[in-house]
Write a protein that holds these residues in place. Sequence first.
Motif, mmCIF file in Angstrom:
data_model
loop_
_atom_site.group_PDB
_atom_site.id
_atom_site.type_symbol
_atom_site.label_atom_id
_atom_site.label_comp_id
_atom_site.label_asym_id
_atom_site.label_seq_id
_atom_site.Cartn_x
_atom_site.Cartn_y
_atom_site.Cartn_z
ATOM 1 N N TYR A 1 0.770 -1.008 0.133
ATOM 2 C CA TYR A 1 -0.111 -0.149 -0.091
ATOM 3 C C TYR A 1 0.898 1.205 -0.175
ATOM 4 O O TYR A 1 2.046 1.282 0.405
ATOM 5 C CB TYR A 1 -0.875 0.046 1.185
ATOM 6 N N ARG B 1 0.787 5.528 0.855
ATOM 7 C CA ARG B 1 0.006 6.712 1.628
ATOM 8 C C ARG B 1 0.611 7.776 1.085
ATOM 9 O O ARG B 1 1.868 8.086 1.508
ATOM 10 C CB ARG B 1 0.067 6.644 3.103
ATOM 11 N N GLY C 1 -5.246 9.127 1.833
ATOM 12 C CA GLY C 1 -5.290 8.048 2.690
ATOM 13 C C GLY C 1 -4.466 6.842 1.962
ATOM 14 O O GLY C 1 -3.895 6.898 0.850
ATOM 15 N N ARG C 2 -4.271 5.529 2.625
ATOM 16 C CA ARG C 2 -3.583 4.424 2.129
ATOM 17 C C ARG C 2 -4.268 3.826 1.038
ATOM 18 O O ARG C 2 -5.521 3.406 1.323
ATOM 19 C CB ARG C 2 -3.340 3.756 3.420
ATOM 20 N N GLY D 1 5.310 8.684 -1.672
ATOM 21 C CA GLY D 1 4.801 8.205 -0.519
ATOM 22 C C GLY D 1 5.153 7.493 0.399
ATOM 23 O O GLY D 1 6.527 6.699 0.130
#
Length: 117
Positions: A36, A38, A43-44, A91
């Motif tokens: 994932y 972020r 958000g993630r 990110g």
Amino acid sequence: VHVVESGGGLVQPGGSLTLSCVTSGFPFTDYAMSWYRRAPGLGRALVAAMTGTGGSTHYENSVKGRFTMSRDTSKSTVYLQMNNLEPADTGMYYCNAHEGWGRYDYWGQGTQVTVSE
């Protein structure tokens, strides 16, 4: 249980990085593994995911053809090879382990990827 990411860093657009996620403390092949991201202020979001057997992999549309997820079952480790990086890839990248029956869910602490000139 341990889920530990590494491999992030600062890279110029067009560059490459390989993230690693080393795990221990749970039956690795019983867990789907995911990466994932972020992004700043967001958000993630799912980037890539792989089934417990490694037989199927999913990629978020913006990374298809540039990112490759793989796993080494003997090392209980997953990787994310990231090529042709773009500023939008910036990110914190997190590794997730999700048990097939949905009973357990483990996260790492994240590794920062910054794509900038």
